[in-house]
Motif scaffolding. Structure first.
Motif, PDB file in Angstrom:
ATOM      1  N   ASP A 511       0.806  -1.229   0.000  1.00 59.11           N
ATOM      2  CA  ASP A 511       0.000   0.000   0.000  1.00 59.11           C
ATOM      3  C   ASP A 511       0.836   1.274   0.000  1.00 59.11           C
ATOM      4  OD1 ASP A 511       1.003  -0.181   2.471  1.00 59.11           O
ATOM      5  OD2 ASP A 511      -0.898  -0.148   3.555  1.00 59.11           O
ATOM      6  N   LYS A 512       2.042   1.230  -0.560  1.00 55.48           N
ATOM      7  CA  LYS A 512       2.856   2.456  -0.641  1.00 55.48           C
ATOM      8  C   LYS A 512       2.232   3.411  -1.672  1.00 55.48           C
ATOM      9  CE  LYS A 512       6.598   2.437   1.911  1.00 55.48           C
ATOM     10  NZ  LYS A 512       7.626   1.641   2.153  1.00 55.48           N
ATOM     11  N   PRO A 513       2.410   4.726  -1.444  1.00 53.60           N
ATOM     12  CA  PRO A 513       1.874   5.663  -2.448  1.00 53.60           C
ATOM     13  C   PRO A 513       2.621   5.525  -3.778  1.00 53.60           C
ATOM     14  CG  PRO A 513       2.916   6.826  -0.599  1.00 53.60           C
ATOM     15  CD  PRO A 513       3.039   5.386  -0.305  1.00 53.60           C
ATOM     16  N   VAL A 514       1.878   5.541  -4.865  1.00 47.86           N
ATOM     17  CA  VAL A 514       2.479   5.377  -6.187  1.00 47.86           C
ATOM     18  C   VAL A 514       2.108   6.573  -7.047  1.00 47.86           C
ATOM     19  CG1 VAL A 514       2.695   3.877  -8.191  1.00 47.86           C
ATOM     20  CG2 VAL A 514       2.144   2.885  -5.968  1.00 47.86           C
ATOM     21  N   LYS A 515       3.116   7.216  -7.610  1.00 47.21           N
ATOM     22  CA  LYS A 515       2.834   8.386  -8.437  1.00 47.21           C
ATOM     23  C   LYS A 515       3.371   8.205  -9.847  1.00 47.21           C
ATOM     24  CE  LYS A 515       2.062  11.888  -5.102  1.00 47.21           C
ATOM     25  NZ  LYS A 515       2.504  13.160  -4.536  1.00 47.21           N
ATOM     26  N   HIS A 516       2.949   9.105 -10.698  1.00 47.63           N
ATOM     27  CA  HIS A 516       3.435   9.094 -12.071  1.00 47.63           C
ATOM     28  C   HIS A 516       4.531  10.146 -12.200  1.00 47.63           C
ATOM     29  CE1 HIS A 516       2.851   9.707 -16.593  1.00 47.63           C
ATOM     30  NE2 HIS A 516       3.190   8.450 -16.452  1.00 47.63           N
ATOM     31  N   TYR A 517       5.463   9.943 -13.117  1.00 47.75           N
ATOM     32  CA  TYR A 517       6.586  10.887 -13.185  1.00 47.75           C
ATOM     33  C   TYR A 517       6.133  12.311 -13.495  1.00 47.75           C
ATOM     34  CZ  TYR A 517       6.806  10.264 -18.346  1.00 47.75           C
ATOM     35  OH  TYR A 517       6.531  10.200 -19.678  1.00 47.75           O
ATOM     36  N   THR A 518       4.992  12.454 -14.180  1.00 45.24           N
ATOM     37  CA  THR A 518       4.527  13.821 -14.446  1.00 45.24           C
ATOM     38  C   THR A 518       4.170  14.523 -13.129  1.00 45.24           C
ATOM     39  OG1 THR A 518       2.315  12.923 -14.848  1.00 45.24           O
ATOM     40  CG2 THR A 518       3.662  13.374 -16.773  1.00 45.24           C
ATOM     41  N   GLN A 519       3.631  13.762 -12.189  1.00 51.72           N
ATOM     42  CA  GLN A 519       3.300  14.349 -10.882  1.00 51.72           C
ATOM     43  C   GLN A 519       4.568  14.744 -10.133  1.00 51.72           C
ATOM     44  OE1 GLN A 519       0.966  10.855  -9.646  1.00 51.72           O
ATOM     45  NE2 GLN A 519      -0.837  12.182  -9.522  1.00 51.72           N
TER      46      GLN A 519
END
Ligand code: SF4
Ligand code: SF4
Lengths: 665, 255
Positions: A511-519
């Motif tokens: 459940d780690k936070p996952v982001k996109h490189y644009t973010q």
């Protein structure tokens, strides 16, 4: 027996008959629902209720197609109003003299008029405009229903307008024409002028005919519903209430030990899936947005639902059950799906097509039936952990040639963990891009690392090909390091990996936070760690299905473009209505048999129709491959260039872009 | 019809072959192994025969390490039995010895048809099907396609250079080296293999090693390239010019 008594008996009989018949025809459906698998759709009901009201009374999705939305709103609201009329009309038979108050009477008449307008618009749409989305729908059923509604409206007008004249003989009442009932009032005057009103036989006949057409048809309608697309009158509202609230991008909910992913029979579906097939309104909105359908492939999400529904109806009628995967829905249909989710986004009654398609695929796969190229990819994932069939140890090869080595997150703590993905790691053209992203992050001083050989394919596509076991084993390989390495959050360059890590790994306890490189880039710019100079170019941006629709990340890439001083011109299909590049769901590896126009070509043509837009910006490695090829095959090279947002950003912050070809201007 | 399919695993050539610098010997223990692709073809053909005209298919392998998954995969695809011939064997086991082990097992059994891949990438001392047929003294055909079996009549095809095809009949028991199945080998999903591994049993049969005439490998080494490919740079026109130049140099241009 008096006439009044006769009418009362008729009403009771037809009411009882129609209701009993309706229930008898609905019971088998209920039994199938009860035998289907469980799914929790009653959690958090207040928010479900709010959502439902917005969709039902606001017609939010329906109004996305203007004409259809409006005409549907007329007819739909007509049904609500119809109840007032039914109560009043039947009431008059049992309680002579019962009368609606002026306002209600006016509303009923107003809506009779609106419904008639709606019917005319609907017939105009079906017969004259003939949208492609109706192709394959039961057109007859559509007309029968419109006809029935039309008859009911005529019935209402007839008995309303003859009532004042017939009431005198029939109920021994003195009733006057009421101007508030403006339709009855106008027609009534017509009857007066033509002398029909003063002939008792005609007045009574007119009243009774109107009554039978109205009330009789209402119950006939009820009896007809269970085998009609119009069952959605009853099912649509509950269906919207029961819509999926788990993360959109989660294809498969946590599975129990004995229940696999494969759908072979209706018992393998969850009850909402079964409900879906009866709720479908055959509107074809899903078909209209389906990239596989547009490409001329045999798939239409609408037909998948209708084929399942018809098979289930036949089963209920006593026919031998047919295999759902491969027979009821053909293998060609199933493998044509890109799992883009456009169908689900368009469906006004929130039918979930993709989990059904994936479940049916899983059944095919269990029987060993899969496109041979995809089979090779599955084997490569299993053996080497990547779709390229390259050795695992070469996964980090792309990092060679960087001036500053990337931290190995398996060996030292990092702030950010970058999950790179197969394409960005192995595809030679995209490796260049990965290095560029790394250099941008290094320039911004971001503390990040990768898993090197510890990373395998995330399993998003394996799951969408129906290979749950492989998804799980790939996920376990990744989780070994994802759980052991020390980092605060993850970002990915690849929306498909992002989707798996964010939505599918949850059921495995991640459940780690996952982001996109644009973010990440937007944050870095906001923190002043990257300072892009305005680029002053006009571009359009393509929302990747797995970033946008499935994960609702629409803003970050757009903000990023804005911060780089880039003028964004939207394509007609953007945001949640973005059009798939055709690569998802394993399609990227499959044969292109029977494709008339590739989805990517279709998309590039859409972009090319925008004025003075020279750049097609992508934010997904697969898009880079798909659209670069499409620009060439549609003869748009020279006019339009496919660039990754990172390439633009590199340019904006003054990094030298290694491949001269990538440099813009 | 009882069909035996002989399977073996071979080094996965996607990975480099590790060679001991000094002795020039292959480090068998350091390689990863995958099922031989021709054996996959043989298994598929056996399963197609089973589907077409009914047969009992037994997948058999000599256990030189990780053979369970291979057999369970065969079961998941539709084989009826999996047999593991166990003993003190390792992956360097020569084919000649392997063939003896297979034959020892097959001899007393009453199989009608033995199928195996026509070759494998590590056939140093001959191909399994021919060796097995020779040891058992059974009829044999190699490089075969389209095997069909109807009540003890086995008919298959062989293709020859020049476009000629032969249809051949063989009496049973027979050993056939399969070149390609009629259809590409089917896929066995991981979940299904796992489920089969849980629910079914492999038969284990103890076998002994037999002395056979053997070869002695002096060394393995990487060949020294005798020529280089030329990479043609430049835009299309330059590339075309260079190609024409090369063709002319080699007298390959006409007209
Ligand atoms: S997910 Fe996309 S490709 Fe698949 S059926 Fe729906 S619209 Fe068509
Ligand atoms: S599935 Fe939804 S969008 Fe498609 S035809 Fe049915 S109701 Fe319309």
């Amino acid at each position: 027996m008096t006439g009044q008594e006769g009418l009362a008996v008729f009403t009771i009989l037809i009411f009882a008959g129609a209701t009993a018949y309706f229930i008898a025809r609905m019971l088998p459906i209920l039994r199938v629902l009860r035998k289907a698998r469980a799914t929790d759709r009653l959690d958090n009901w207040p928010s479900r209720l709010g959502f439902m009201l917005g969709q039902v009374f606001g017609h939010k999705r329906l109004l996305q197609k203007r004409l259809s939305g409006i005409l549907h709103f007329f007819i739909f609201s007509g049904f609500v109003i119809l109840f007032i009329d039914i109560v009043a009309s039947i009431g008059q038979v049992f309680v002579p003299g019962l009368k609606l108050d002026a306002a209600l009477a006016f509303i009923v008449d107003l809506w009779v008029a609106l419904v008639l307008v709606g019917i005319i618009l609907a017939v105009y749409q079906r017969a004259i405009i003939r949208p492609e989305r109706y192709h394959g729908s039961d057109e007859k059923d559509g007309y029968v229903i419109l006809g029935m509604i039309g008859v009911i409206m005529v019935g209402i007008m007839l008995h309303e307008s003859f009532y004042p004249f017939a009431a005198h003989y029939w109920y021994h009442l003195q009733v006057r024409l009421d101007p508030w009932e403006f339709l009855g009032y106008t027609l009534g005057h017509l009857w007066l002028q033509t002398g029909m009103a003063s002939t008792p036989v005609i007045a009574e006949a007119g009243y009774i005919t109107g009554y039978v057409l109205d009330i009789g048809m209402v119950f006939a309608f009820l009896a007809y519903l269970p085998t009609s697309k119009h069952l959605h009158i009853f099912l649509a509202v509950p269906s919207i209430f029961l819509h999926k609230t788990r993360p959109a991008g989660e294809l498969v909910p946590p599975l129990t030990e004995d229940a696999g992913m494969a759908i072979r029979t209706f018992q393998d579906m969850n009850w909402k899936d079964v409900l879906d097939v009866f709720t479908c309104t055959e509107c074809g909105r899903c078909q209209a947005v389906c990239p596989a359908h547009a490409a001329g492939q045999p798939l239409s999400p609408k037909m998948v639902i209708l084929e399942l529904r018809d098979a289930l109806r036949q089963e209920l009628a006593g026919a031998e059950p047919r295999a759902l995967a491969g027979d009821v829905v053909s293998a060609e249909e199933l493998w044509a799906c890109t799992t883009c989710g456009a169908c689900q986004e368009a469906c006004p009654v929130f039918i979930e097509h993709v989990p059904k398609i994936a479940g049916l695929r899983a059944a095919l796969l269990e029987d060993g039936e899969i496109d041979k190229n995809s089979q090779k990819v599955l084997v490569a994932w299993d053996r080497q952990g990547n779709s390229f069939g390259q050795p695992l140890r070469r996964r980090p090869n792309w990092t060679k040639g960087l001036d500053v080595a990337i931290k190995d997150a398996r060996k030292e703590p990092v702030d950010w963990l970058w999950f790179v993905g197969d394409f960005a790691s192995y595809d030679p053209r995209l490796q260049e891009l990965s290095r560029l992203v790394a250099r941008l992050l290094q320039r911004a001083g971001l503390d990040f690392g990768i898993l090197y050989e510890g990373e395998s394919n995330a399993g998003n596509e394996a799951l969408r090909l129906g290979e749950y076991g492989l998804f799980e084993s790939l996920a376990q390989k990744n989780l070994k390091w994802l759980n052991e390495a020390q980092y605060r959050q993850i970002f990915t360059t690849d929306p498909h990996s992002l989707n798996a890590l964010r939505n599918e790994y949850r059921k495995l306890g991640f459940d780690k936070p996952v982001k996109h490189y644009t973010q990440v880039f937007v944050d870095l710019i906001d923190q002043g760690r990257l300072s892009p100079a305005p680029l002053g170019v006009r571009v359009t941006y393509h929302d990747p299905c797995y970033l946008g629709r499935w994960n609702r990340i629409f803003d970050a890439p757009r903000q990023l473009l804005e911060k780089m001083g880039v003028e964004l011109v939207e394509m007609p299909r953007h945001g949640p209505n973005s059009f798939c590049c055709g690569a998802g769901g394993g399609r990227i590896w499959m044969e292109e048999d029977g494709i008339k126009e590739r989805p990517a070509d279709n998309r590039i043509k859409e972009a090319a129709s925008l004025e003075d837009v020279g750049y097609f910006v992508v934010a997904c490695p697969k898009d880079m491959s798909m659209f670069s090829a499409a620009v060439q095959s549609t003869g748009n090279d020279g006019r339009m260039k496919v660039v990754d947002v990172a390439e633009l950003l590199a340019q904006a912050v003054g990094l030298t872009v290694p491949d001269a070809e990538l440099a813009i201007k | 019809m009882r069909i035996a399919v002989l399977l073996k695993s071979v080094p996965d050539l996607i990975e480099d072959i590790p060679i001991d610098e000094e002795s020039g010997e292959i480090l068998y223990d350091e390689m990863s192994y995958i099922p031989s692709e021709w054996d996959d073809q043989a298994l598929e053909e056996a399963l197609l025969i089973k589907e077409e005209s009914g047969a009992e298919v037994t997948a058999i392998t000599v256990d030189t390490g990780e053979s369970d998954t291979m057999l369970f995969t065969a079961l998941a695809k539709g084989a009826d039995h999996g047999v593991k011939l166990v003993g003190d064997f390792d992956p360097s086991l020569p084919n000649r010895q392997r063939a003896h082990i297979f034959s020892q097992y097959l001899g007393p059994q009453s199989f009608d048809l033995v199928l195996s891949g026509v070759q494998a990438i590590d056939d140093i001392d001959g191909q399994i099907p021919g060796l097995v047929a020779g040891i058992l003294g059974w009829p044999h055909a190699s490089v075969v396609t389209e095997v069909r079996a109807h009540d003890n009549r086995v008919i298959f095809r062989q293709e020859y250079a020049g476009g000629l095809v032969a249809e051949i009949k063989v009496s049973t028991p027979a050993v056939i080296g399969v070149q390609a199945a009629r259809k590409p080998p089917r896929y066995a999903s991981i979940a299904k293999v796992r489920q089969i591994a849980k629910s079914s049993q492999l038969e284990e049969v103890e076998m002994s090693i037999q002395e056979v005439p053997s070869l002695e490998i002096l060394r393995f080494y990487k060949p020294i390239a005798s020529g280089h490919a030329e990479m043609i740079d430049g835009d299309v026109d330059e590339a075309v010019d260079r190609i024409i130049e090369i063709l002319q140099e080699h007298n390959l241009m006409r007209g």
